[in-house]
Scaffold this motif. Structure first.
Motif, PDB file in Angstrom:
ATOM      1  N   ALA A 134       0.862  -1.186   0.000  1.00  0.00           N
ATOM      2  CA  ALA A 134       0.000   0.000   0.000  1.00  0.00           C
ATOM      3  C   ALA A 134       0.895   1.231   0.000  1.00  0.00           C
ATOM      4  O   ALA A 134       1.517   1.554   1.006  1.00  0.00           O
ATOM      5  CB  ALA A 134      -0.919   0.006   1.212  1.00  0.00           C
ATOM      6  N   GLU A 135       0.951   1.895  -1.147  1.00  0.00           N
ATOM      7  CA  GLU A 135       1.756   3.102  -1.238  1.00  0.00           C
ATOM      8  C   GLU A 135       0.938   4.279  -0.727  1.00  0.00           C
ATOM      9  O   GLU A 135      -0.216   4.465  -1.120  1.00  0.00           O
ATOM     10  CB  GLU A 135       2.153   3.336  -2.693  1.00  0.00           C
ATOM     11  N   GLY A 136       1.532   5.052   0.173  1.00  0.00           N
ATOM     12  CA  GLY A 136       0.821   6.199   0.710  1.00  0.00           C
ATOM     13  C   GLY A 136       1.604   6.817   1.841  1.00  0.00           C
ATOM     14  O   GLY A 136       2.812   6.604   1.980  1.00  0.00           O
ATOM     15  N   ILE A 137       0.895   7.565   2.668  1.00  0.00           N
ATOM     16  CA  ILE A 137       1.561   8.252   3.784  1.00  0.00           C
ATOM     17  C   ILE A 137       0.750   8.065   5.069  1.00  0.00           C
ATOM     18  O   ILE A 137      -0.465   7.876   5.036  1.00  0.00           O
ATOM     19  CB  ILE A 137       1.729   9.774   3.505  1.00  0.00           C
ATOM     20  N   ALA A 138       1.467   8.130   6.177  1.00  0.00           N
ATOM     21  CA  ALA A 138       0.803   8.152   7.485  1.00  0.00           C
ATOM     22  C   ALA A 138       0.265   9.562   7.694  1.00  0.00           C
ATOM     23  O   ALA A 138       0.991  10.541   7.517  1.00  0.00           O
ATOM     24  CB  ALA A 138       1.789   7.780   8.582  1.00  0.00           C
ATOM     25  N   VAL A 139      -1.015   9.669   8.037  1.00  0.00           N
ATOM     26  CA  VAL A 139      -1.638  10.972   8.228  1.00  0.00           C
ATOM     27  C   VAL A 139      -1.510  11.400   9.677  1.00  0.00           C
ATOM     28  O   VAL A 139      -1.164  12.533   9.981  1.00  0.00           O
ATOM     29  CB  VAL A 139      -3.118  10.931   7.781  1.00  0.00           C
ATOM     30  N   SER A 140      -1.802  10.484  10.611  1.00  0.00           N
ATOM     31  CA  SER A 140      -1.686  10.800  12.027  1.00  0.00           C
ATOM     32  C   SER A 140      -1.637   9.513  12.835  1.00  0.00           C
ATOM     33  O   SER A 140      -2.027   8.451  12.365  1.00  0.00           O
ATOM     34  CB  SER A 140      -2.852  11.673  12.490  1.00  0.00           C
ATOM     35  N   ASN A 141      -1.176   9.628  14.058  1.00  0.00           N
ATOM     36  CA  ASN A 141      -1.186   8.500  14.976  1.00  0.00           C
ATOM     37  C   ASN A 141      -2.580   8.319  15.540  1.00  0.00           C
ATOM     38  O   ASN A 141      -3.365   9.273  15.593  1.00  0.00           O
ATOM     39  CB  ASN A 141      -0.194   8.726  16.122  1.00  0.00           C
ATOM     40  N   LEU A 142      -2.888   7.108  15.988  1.00  0.00           N
ATOM     41  CA  LEU A 142      -4.166   6.867  16.658  1.00  0.00           C
ATOM     42  C   LEU A 142      -4.095   7.517  18.025  1.00  0.00           C
ATOM     43  O   LEU A 142      -3.084   7.425  18.719  1.00  0.00           O
ATOM     44  CB  LEU A 142      -4.431   5.370  16.805  1.00  0.00           C
TER      45      LEU A 142
END
Length: 143
Positions: A134-142
């Motif tokens: 899954a190519e993408g980015i981490a948006v935020s932590n839980l």
């Protein structure tokens, strides 16, 4: 921002559920980054597995390498727990005799904390998933 393979175990992803497990081909093999390992079903369909990212991510592209998968459904959830999955992508894959199926999916609205993959049907009694990327980015932590 740099785009990572969010499904790698080295990025923190984890297979938290799989409907079948063979000790020689465990579910973790799909996300270990090793092209020589894979997860195999143990007959009967549907089969499923859930990948947890442990953070909110935005997926732009998915690549699934598999063998004998006929119909694949992918659901996503943005919950803190693996609940409230919503339908996201469904594909009928092409049978590729003697080589891996390499299904590339450009993702729309790819925000998720969990992905559930359902192998609805297969071209044989067993199917295997060699990698999920899954190519993408981490948006935020839980939180």
């Amino acid at each position: 921002m740099r785009k990572n393979d969010l499904c790698l175990s080295s990025e923190g992803a984890e297979v938290i559920l799989a409907t079948s497990s063979d000790e020689k081909h465990p579910p973790e093999s799909m996300i270990d980054g090793n092209p020589d390992t894979f997860w195999t079903t143990t007959g009967m369909f549907p089969q499923e597995f859930i990948i947890c990212f442990h953070k909110h991510v935005r997926i732009e592209r998915l690549v699934i390498q598999s063998y004998f998968v006929r119909t694949l459904r992918i659901e996503k959830s943005t919950s803190k727990e693996p609940v409230d999955f919503e339908p996201w992508i469904e594909r009928d894959l092409v049978h590729t005799e003697g080589q891996l199926q390499n299904e590339e999916i450009m993702a729309r609205d790819g925000h998720a904390t969990y992905l559930r993959f359902l192998i609805i049907s297969a071209f044989d009694h067993f199917a295997s998933v060699h990698s999920v990327s899954a190519e993408g980015i981490a948006v935020s932590n839980l939180s």
